[in-house]
Design a protein around this motif. Structure first.
Motif, PDB file in Angstrom:
ATOM      1  N   UNK A  51     -13.867   0.220  -8.684  1.00  0.00           N
ATOM      2  CA  UNK A  51     -14.302  -1.028  -8.079  1.00  0.00           C
ATOM      3  C   UNK A  51     -14.829  -2.016  -9.122  1.00  0.00           C
ATOM      4  N   UNK A  52     -15.217  -1.512 -10.292  1.00  0.00           N
ATOM      5  CA  UNK A  52     -15.715  -2.395 -11.345  1.00  0.00           C
ATOM      6  C   UNK A  52     -14.588  -3.083 -12.097  1.00  0.00           C
ATOM      7  N   UNK A  53     -13.373  -2.600 -11.935  1.00  0.00           N
ATOM      8  CA  UNK A  53     -12.213  -3.142 -12.651  1.00  0.00           C
ATOM      9  C   UNK A  53     -11.231  -3.695 -11.628  1.00  0.00           C
ATOM     10  N   UNK A  54     -11.128  -5.019 -11.491  1.00  0.00           N
ATOM     11  CA  UNK A  54     -10.234  -5.589 -10.480  1.00  0.00           C
ATOM     12  C   UNK A  54      -8.792  -5.124 -10.630  1.00  0.00           C
ATOM     13  N   UNK A  55      -8.308  -4.957 -11.857  1.00  0.00           N
ATOM     14  CA  UNK A  55      -6.928  -4.514 -12.062  1.00  0.00           C
ATOM     15  C   UNK A  55      -6.738  -3.093 -11.568  1.00  0.00           C
ATOM     16  N   UNK A  56      -7.681  -2.221 -11.932  1.00  0.00           N
ATOM     17  CA  UNK A  56      -7.593  -0.830 -11.491  1.00  0.00           C
ATOM     18  C   UNK A  56      -7.717  -0.714  -9.987  1.00  0.00           C
ATOM     19  N   UNK A  57      -8.594  -1.522  -9.425  1.00  0.00           N
ATOM     20  CA  UNK A  57      -8.786  -1.507  -7.976  1.00  0.00           C
ATOM     21  C   UNK A  57      -7.525  -1.977  -7.259  1.00  0.00           C
ATOM     22  N   UNK A  58      -6.900  -3.043  -7.742  1.00  0.00           N
ATOM     23  CA  UNK A  58      -5.673  -3.555  -7.126  1.00  0.00           C
ATOM     24  C   UNK A  58      -4.554  -2.527  -7.200  1.00  0.00           C
ATOM     25  N   UNK A  59      -4.459  -1.850  -8.331  1.00  0.00           N
ATOM     26  CA  UNK A  59      -3.425  -0.828  -8.496  1.00  0.00           C
ATOM     27  C   UNK A  59      -3.672   0.341  -7.555  1.00  0.00           C
ATOM     28  N   UNK A  60      -4.928   0.779  -7.476  1.00  0.00           N
ATOM     29  CA  UNK A  60      -5.264   1.888  -6.593  1.00  0.00           C
ATOM     30  C   UNK A  60      -4.992   1.524  -5.132  1.00  0.00           C
ATOM     31  N   UNK A  61      -5.309   0.294  -4.748  1.00  0.00           N
ATOM     32  CA  UNK A  61      -5.022  -0.162  -3.379  1.00  0.00           C
ATOM     33  C   UNK A  61      -3.523  -0.128  -3.100  1.00  0.00           C
ATOM     34  N   UNK A  62      -2.729  -0.606  -4.063  1.00  0.00           N
ATOM     35  CA  UNK A  62      -1.280  -0.629  -3.877  1.00  0.00           C
ATOM     36  C   UNK A  62      -0.698   0.778  -3.776  1.00  0.00           C
ATOM     37  N   UNK A  63      -1.372   1.730  -4.415  1.00  0.00           N
ATOM     38  CA  UNK A  63      -0.926   3.132  -4.370  1.00  0.00           C
ATOM     39  C   UNK A  63      -1.617   3.903  -3.246  1.00  0.00           C
ATOM     40  N   UNK A  64      -2.222   3.182  -2.323  1.00  0.00           N
ATOM     41  CA  UNK A  64      -2.907   3.755  -1.162  1.00  0.00           C
ATOM     42  C   UNK A  64      -3.939   4.794  -1.596  1.00  0.00           C
ATOM     43  N   UNK A  65      -4.716   4.440  -2.612  1.00  0.00           N
ATOM     44  CA  UNK A  65      -5.826   5.289  -3.033  1.00  0.00           C
ATOM     45  C   UNK A  65      -5.453   6.507  -3.847  1.00  0.00           C
ATOM     46  N   UNK A  66      -4.210   6.555  -4.353  1.00  0.00           N
ATOM     47  CA  UNK A  66      -3.767   7.745  -5.091  1.00  0.00           C
ATOM     48  C   UNK A  66      -4.674   8.070  -6.272  1.00  0.00           C
ATOM     49  N   UNK A  67      -5.051   7.052  -7.066  1.00  0.00           N
ATOM     50  CA  UNK A  67      -5.881   7.313  -8.238  1.00  0.00           C
ATOM     51  C   UNK A  67      -7.258   7.837  -7.843  1.00  0.00           C
ATOM     52  N   UNK A  68      -7.837   7.256  -6.812  1.00  0.00           N
ATOM     53  CA  UNK A  68      -9.139   7.725  -6.333  1.00  0.00           C
ATOM     54  C   UNK A  68      -9.046   9.145  -5.793  1.00  0.00           C
ATOM     55  N   UNK A  69      -7.962   9.451  -5.089  1.00  0.00           N
ATOM     56  CA  UNK A  69      -7.782  10.800  -4.538  1.00  0.00           C
ATOM     57  C   UNK A  69      -7.623  11.837  -5.649  1.00  0.00           C
ATOM     58  N   UNK A  70      -6.906  11.469  -6.712  1.00  0.00           N
ATOM     59  CA  UNK A  70      -6.731  12.396  -7.831  1.00  0.00           C
ATOM     60  C   UNK A  70      -8.071  12.731  -8.463  1.00  0.00           C
ATOM     61  N   UNK A  71      -8.922  11.709  -8.607  1.00  0.00           N
ATOM     62  CA  UNK A  71     -10.233  11.944  -9.204  1.00  0.00           C
ATOM     63  C   UNK A  71     -11.127  12.722  -8.239  1.00  0.00           C
ATOM     64  N   UNK A  72     -11.124  12.344  -6.975  1.00  0.00           N
ATOM     65  CA  UNK A  72     -11.969  13.015  -5.995  1.00  0.00           C
ATOM     66  C   UNK A  72     -11.576  14.488  -5.838  1.00  0.00           C
ATOM     67  N   UNK A  73     -10.291  14.769  -5.983  1.00  0.00           N
ATOM     68  CA  UNK A  73      -9.819  16.143  -5.842  1.00  0.00           C
ATOM     69  C   UNK A  73      -9.933  16.971  -7.106  1.00  0.00           C
ATOM     70  N   UNK A  74     -10.448  16.370  -8.178  1.00  0.00           N
ATOM     71  CA  UNK A  74     -10.608  17.103  -9.420  1.00  0.00           C
ATOM     72  C   UNK A  74      -9.318  17.336 -10.180  1.00  0.00           C
TER      73      UNK A  74
END
Length: 199
Positions: free
Chosen positions: A44-67
């Motif tokens: 959320x601190x990086x607009x580019x990263x946030x936009x990419x994660x949104x476009x990937x339907x949270x894939x990057x966040x899920x990868x991190x959350x899942x370890x």
């Protein structure tokens, strides 16, 4: 299709370097490189990263959350053929470590890691979104970061066992800073003075 509006900063060993503003979702390149810090709120601190994660339907966040990929310093992960609307052929995620420890020197190391990984993926057009967490960082800090990232990229080329594999590569550094002219000039300076310039 969105092309990157770029400024040429030089060529080294047949790798053409440029700087420009990269749209992480719409830019059509063979390989998009994006940094992922460790802490959970970092996207959320990086607009580019946030936009990419949104476009990937949270894939990057899920990868991190899942370890599966926690953003540890120097860790890498490749996502092949990401789903539309993301247009890059492949996505290289580079772990940046804790946001409080992202320095120009560490960005140089990460750019070297990214360049080494990129050549293994055989892409010609590369867009690199690694950068300081704060796009409003002082010009001296932004320029120092750019200098170190270019040094990292050139070091990876020089120390690769088959540097001819880099031939034909087009590498664009994203400039998310109000001091883009100063930062671009720093990239040019490193190429012009290489190999006398070091981290």
């Amino acid at each position: 299709m969105v092309a990157i509006e770029t400024r040429d900063v030089g060529t080294y060993r047949m790798v053409r370097f440029s700087s420009g503003r990269i749209d992480p979702v719409a830019t059509d390149v063979d390989l998009l490189i994006v940094g992922m810090p460790e802490i959970s709120g970092a996207m959320q601190a990086d607009p580019s990263g946030c936009a990419l994660d949104d476009a990937l339907i949270g894939t990057l966040s899920h990868l991190r959350a899942g370890g599966i990929f926690d953003g540890g310093f120097g860790e890498t992960l490749v996502l092949s053929s990401p789903r539309p609307p993301v247009r890059c052929g492949s996505l290289l995620v580079v772990g940046m470590g804790h946001t409080d420890r992202i320095t120009p020197e560490r960005l140089g190391i990460l750019a070297e890691v990214a360049m080494r990984a990129a050549v293994q993926l055989d892409g010609c057009s590369i867009a690199c979104l690694l950068g300081l967490p704060d796009p409003e960082a002082p010009v001296a800090v932004a320029s120092h970061a750019a200098r170190n990232m270019m040094v990292g990229a050139l070091t990876a080329i020089d120390t690769h066992h088959a540097p001819q594999r880099f031939a034909g590569m087009r590498w664009t550094f994203d400039l998310r800073t109000p001091y883009s002219a100063n930062v671009g000039a720093q990239l040019e300076h490193v190429i012009d003075q290489w190999p006398t310039v070091r981290r």
